[in-house]
Design an enzyme around this catalytic site. Structure first.
Site, PDB file in Angstrom:
ATOM      1  N   ASP A  84       0.842  -1.191   0.000  1.00 28.59           N
ATOM      2  CA  ASP A  84       0.000   0.000   0.000  1.00 28.59           C
ATOM      3  C   ASP A  84       0.881   1.246   0.000  1.00 28.59           C
ATOM      4  O   ASP A  84       1.799   1.361   0.820  1.00 28.59           O
ATOM      5  CB  ASP A  84      -0.913   0.011   1.225  1.00 28.59           C
ATOM      6  CG  ASP A  84      -2.049   1.016   1.091  1.00 28.59           C
ATOM      7  OD1 ASP A  84      -2.522   1.225  -0.043  1.00 28.59           O
ATOM      8  OD2 ASP A  84      -2.467   1.586   2.106  1.00 28.59           O
ATOM      9  N   HIS A  91      -4.033  14.181   0.899  1.00 31.01           N
ATOM     10  CA  HIS A  91      -4.312  13.334   2.064  1.00 31.01           C
ATOM     11  C   HIS A  91      -3.145  13.362   3.052  1.00 31.01           C
ATOM     12  O   HIS A  91      -3.352  13.532   4.261  1.00 31.01           O
ATOM     13  CB  HIS A  91      -4.568  11.897   1.624  1.00 31.01           C
ATOM     14  CG  HIS A  91      -4.707  10.938   2.767  1.00 31.01           C
ATOM     15  ND1 HIS A  91      -5.779  10.967   3.639  1.00 31.01           N
ATOM     16  CD2 HIS A  91      -3.895   9.934   3.217  1.00 31.01           C
ATOM     17  CE1 HIS A  91      -5.636  10.025   4.550  1.00 31.01           C
ATOM     18  NE2 HIS A  91      -4.497   9.386   4.322  1.00 31.01           N
ATOM     19  N   GLU A 157     -10.868   4.008   3.710  1.00 37.05           N
ATOM     20  CA  GLU A 157      -9.899   4.760   2.913  1.00 37.05           C
ATOM     21  C   GLU A 157     -10.240   4.554   1.449  1.00 37.05           C
ATOM     22  O   GLU A 157     -10.239   3.420   0.954  1.00 37.05           O
ATOM     23  CB  GLU A 157      -8.468   4.317   3.203  1.00 37.05           C
ATOM     24  CG  GLU A 157      -7.995   4.719   4.589  1.00 37.05           C
ATOM     25  CD  GLU A 157      -6.501   4.511   4.796  1.00 37.05           C
ATOM     26  OE1 GLU A 157      -5.859   3.873   3.931  1.00 37.05           O
ATOM     27  OE2 GLU A 157      -5.982   4.982   5.822  1.00 37.05           O
ATOM     28  N   GLU A 159      -9.402   4.263  -2.029  1.00 36.76           N
ATOM     29  CA  GLU A 159      -8.194   3.997  -2.797  1.00 36.76           C
ATOM     30  C   GLU A 159      -8.543   3.313  -4.107  1.00 36.76           C
ATOM     31  O   GLU A 159      -9.657   2.831  -4.310  1.00 36.76           O
ATOM     32  CB  GLU A 159      -7.227   3.090  -2.017  1.00 36.76           C
ATOM     33  CG  GLU A 159      -6.790   3.634  -0.668  1.00 36.76           C
ATOM     34  CD  GLU A 159      -5.594   2.886  -0.094  1.00 36.76           C
ATOM     35  OE1 GLU A 159      -4.836   2.271  -0.887  1.00 36.76           O
ATOM     36  OE2 GLU A 159      -5.415   2.916   1.141  1.00 36.76           O
ATOM     37  N   ASP A 191      -9.102   0.377   1.935  1.00 37.51           N
ATOM     38  CA  ASP A 191      -8.109  -0.140   2.880  1.00 37.51           C
ATOM     39  C   ASP A 191      -8.508   0.315   4.277  1.00 37.51           C
ATOM     40  O   ASP A 191      -7.996   1.298   4.807  1.00 37.51           O
ATOM     41  CB  ASP A 191      -6.715   0.368   2.504  1.00 37.51           C
ATOM     42  CG  ASP A 191      -5.626  -0.364   3.261  1.00 37.51           C
ATOM     43  OD1 ASP A 191      -5.845  -1.534   3.612  1.00 37.51           O
ATOM     44  OD2 ASP A 191      -4.566   0.233   3.509  1.00 37.51           O
ATOM     45  N   ARG A 195      -7.903   3.717  13.218  1.00 39.93           N
ATOM     46  CA  ARG A 195      -7.015   4.855  13.445  1.00 39.93           C
ATOM     47  C   ARG A 195      -6.389   4.841  14.838  1.00 39.93           C
ATOM     48  O   ARG A 195      -5.217   5.201  14.993  1.00 39.93           O
ATOM     49  CB  ARG A 195      -7.799   6.165  13.251  1.00 39.93           C
ATOM     50  CG  ARG A 195      -8.421   6.349  11.874  1.00 39.93           C
ATOM     51  CD  ARG A 195      -7.389   6.502  10.794  1.00 39.93           C
ATOM     52  NE  ARG A 195      -8.016   6.765   9.488  1.00 39.93           N
ATOM     53  CZ  ARG A 195      -7.342   6.832   8.344  1.00 39.93           C
ATOM     54  NH1 ARG A 195      -6.039   6.671   8.342  1.00 39.93           N
ATOM     55  NH2 ARG A 195      -7.983   7.069   7.211  1.00 39.93           N
ATOM     56  N   GLN A 198      -3.765   2.036  15.056  1.00 44.37           N
ATOM     57  CA  GLN A 198      -2.626   2.405  14.221  1.00 44.37           C
ATOM     58  C   GLN A 198      -1.786   3.514  14.865  1.00 44.37           C
ATOM     59  O   GLN A 198      -0.547   3.480  14.836  1.00 44.37           O
ATOM     60  CB  GLN A 198      -3.123   2.859  12.844  1.00 44.37           C
ATOM     61  CG  GLN A 198      -2.010   3.215  11.868  1.00 44.37           C
ATOM     62  CD  GLN A 198      -2.557   3.653  10.514  1.00 44.37           C
ATOM     63  OE1 GLN A 198      -3.742   3.483  10.231  1.00 44.37           O
ATOM     64  NE2 GLN A 198      -1.702   4.216   9.689  1.00 44.37           N
ATOM     65  N   LYS A 211      -4.274  -2.116  10.340  1.00 45.96           N
ATOM     66  CA  LYS A 211      -4.586  -2.236   8.916  1.00 45.96           C
ATOM     67  C   LYS A 211      -4.833  -3.684   8.484  1.00 45.96           C
ATOM     68  O   LYS A 211      -5.596  -3.931   7.553  1.00 45.96           O
ATOM     69  CB  LYS A 211      -3.414  -1.680   8.082  1.00 45.96           C
ATOM     70  CG  LYS A 211      -3.048  -0.241   8.392  1.00 45.96           C
ATOM     71  CD  LYS A 211      -4.104   0.740   7.936  1.00 45.96           C
ATOM     72  CE  LYS A 211      -4.088   0.893   6.445  1.00 45.96           C
ATOM     73  NZ  LYS A 211      -5.046   1.937   5.991  1.00 45.96           N
ATOM     74  N   THR A 215      -8.910  -5.629   4.020  1.00 40.44           N
ATOM     75  CA  THR A 215      -8.867  -4.698   2.889  1.00 40.44           C
ATOM     76  C   THR A 215      -9.839  -5.223   1.846  1.00 40.44           C
ATOM     77  O   THR A 215      -9.806  -6.408   1.517  1.00 40.44           O
ATOM     78  CB  THR A 215      -7.452  -4.616   2.288  1.00 40.44           C
ATOM     79  OG1 THR A 215      -6.537  -4.137   3.273  1.00 40.44           O
ATOM     80  CG2 THR A 215      -7.419  -3.698   1.076  1.00 40.44           C
ATOM     81  N   GLU A 325     -10.381  12.667   7.763  1.00 40.45           N
ATOM     82  CA  GLU A 325     -10.295  14.019   7.212  1.00 40.45           C
ATOM     83  C   GLU A 325     -11.640  14.735   7.274  1.00 40.45           C
ATOM     84  O   GLU A 325     -11.708  15.915   7.629  1.00 40.45           O
ATOM     85  CB  GLU A 325      -9.803  13.958   5.765  1.00 40.45           C
ATOM     86  CG  GLU A 325      -8.392  13.430   5.610  1.00 40.45           C
ATOM     87  CD  GLU A 325      -8.074  13.049   4.179  1.00 40.45           C
ATOM     88  OE1 GLU A 325      -7.550  13.910   3.443  1.00 40.45           O
ATOM     89  OE2 GLU A 325      -8.362  11.890   3.796  1.00 40.45           O
TER      90      GLU A 325
END
Length: 382
Positions: A84, A91, A157, A159, A191, A195, A198, A211, A215, A325
């Site tokens: 990844d 971002h 996420e 992606e 993904d 938070r 992590q 993570k 996925t 975000e």
């Protein structure tokens, strides 16, 4: 494809052993080359679009087609390795501002190389597969010891990801130009990210349990030839990238105009609400740069390896590719449409759906859906 191959539809394509279509996954087909992929695509288009095609005398489209409502989609390839990247400047800047401040938003290396990490291939699942909220260590109070339990800051996420085609031999890097032809095609990817887990675990070696719990990818692989009409210039790179990350071909357009959307169906509702509207063209580091960088040290890539772009955000709030975000790290609840429902992060039994498409003159190239539902964490009785 196997049935069509038996009619001789692909018999004129040099280098194609049609037994690759007998496999339940695409790895063998991915291991071929772009010339063969292009020829197969053209043969299919001619068969589907020309009612007078000679093969139509042997077999009808209905004989080899399955109604979409009856189709059960599977993982398109056996993924040997998964990487990844972190290729969106917007971002990376947003996350950096949140946690390090405006003056130190981007790490010193970010504008010089496509930052990436090695993910967990075994927990990559196809769209529609539910995932459990992960348990792990988190430290909600920086002045207290960590606690253990379900993540309370679970995020999506937005992606995209590409499947590697023929790859390269160990010790033999790919140039940016070579990398272009080693990419088989592109899918949507979510993904998922815990938070809080992590944030506590990632120093000094990067993401791990925050993570690796799951996925999600879409099953429809859109080939690079299908994306050719939608090439655009990628954002200007300043400072100029090092020579091994530069393209020497005549076509300098490394970006693609792919519209991307994220919707959420909260557990309290049967309705989907819009969260993100973004575009792959915002991405700073191109797909071919990512693959070239991955191999520059001699790392060998194999057919079916998966590479994610990292979260794709733009300059406007509606283009932010994560709830981290959109809620600015949970400070600003996200109101869902005109309902009374709001979110800061994904809650149990919420469903997140990613979609994408390229818009041409009178036609559209779609990517299908990348959908997943978050189930409650396993109760470990701790």
């Amino acid at each position: 494809m196997s049935a069509l191959a038996k009619t001789g539809l692909f018999s004129e394509i040099n280098g194609l052993d049609t037994s690759v279509f007998d496999s339940p996954q695409l790895n063998e087909y991915m291991s071929l080359n772009r010339t063969i992929w292009r020829s197969v695509r053209q043969s299919l288009q001619q068969f589907l679009c020309d009612d007078t095609h000679t093969v139509r005398k042997q077999i009808n489209v209905d004989d080899v087609a399955v109604p979409i409502k009856e189709v059960r989609m599977h993982m398109p390839a056996k993924i040997g390795d998964y990487t990844d990247f972190y290729a969106s400047r917007e971002h990376a800047t947003n996350v950096g501002v949140m946690f390090r401040g405006k003056d130190n938003a981007l790490m010193p290396n970010w504008t010089h190389l496509p930052v990436g990490y090695h993910g967990r291939a075994s927990s990559v699942v196809v769209s529609g597969t539910p995932l459990r909220r992960p348990n792990g260590q988190r430290r909600p109070n920086p002045d207290s010891p960590p606690v253990f339990g379900p993540s309370t800051r679970l995020d999506y996420e937005l992606e995209m990801a590409f499947f590697v085609g023929p790859g390269n031999s160990l010790g033999t890097p790919l140039s940016v130009d070579e990398a272009e032809d080693r990419i088989f095609g592109v899918v949507l990817m979510n993904d998922w990210s815990a938070r809080d887990i992590q944030a506590w675990e990632y120093v000094p070696l990067g993401p791990f349990l925050g993570k690796s719990f799951g996925t999600t990818v879409s099953p429809w692989v859109v080939t690079m030839d299908a994306l050719e009409p939608f090439r655009v210039m990628q954002p200007e790179q300043d400072p100029e990238s090092l020579p091994y990350l530069q393209c020497s071909s005549a076509d300098k357009r490394g970006g693609f105009d792919i519209n991307l959307n994220v919707h959420i169906k909260p557990y309290e509702s049967n309705e989907y609400f819009a969260l993100t509207r973004s575009n792959l063209k915002y991405m700073y580091w191109s797909l071919r740069q990512q693959l070239a960088h991955h191999t520059v040290n001699g790392c060998n890539m194999r057919p079916g390896d998966l590479c994610g772009t990292g979260t794709i955000s733009g300059l406007t709030e509606e283009s932010f590719g994560s709830m981290l975000e959109l809620s600015w790290s949970g400070k600003n609840p996200i109101k869902l449409g005109s309902s009374e429902i709001s979110r800061t992060f994904v809650e149990d039994n919420d469903t997140v759906r990613l979609t994408g498409y390229c818009q041409g003159e009178g036609y559209r190239v779609g990517f299908g859906e990348c959908t997943g539902t978050i189930l409650p964490a396993v109760d470990l009785g701790l």
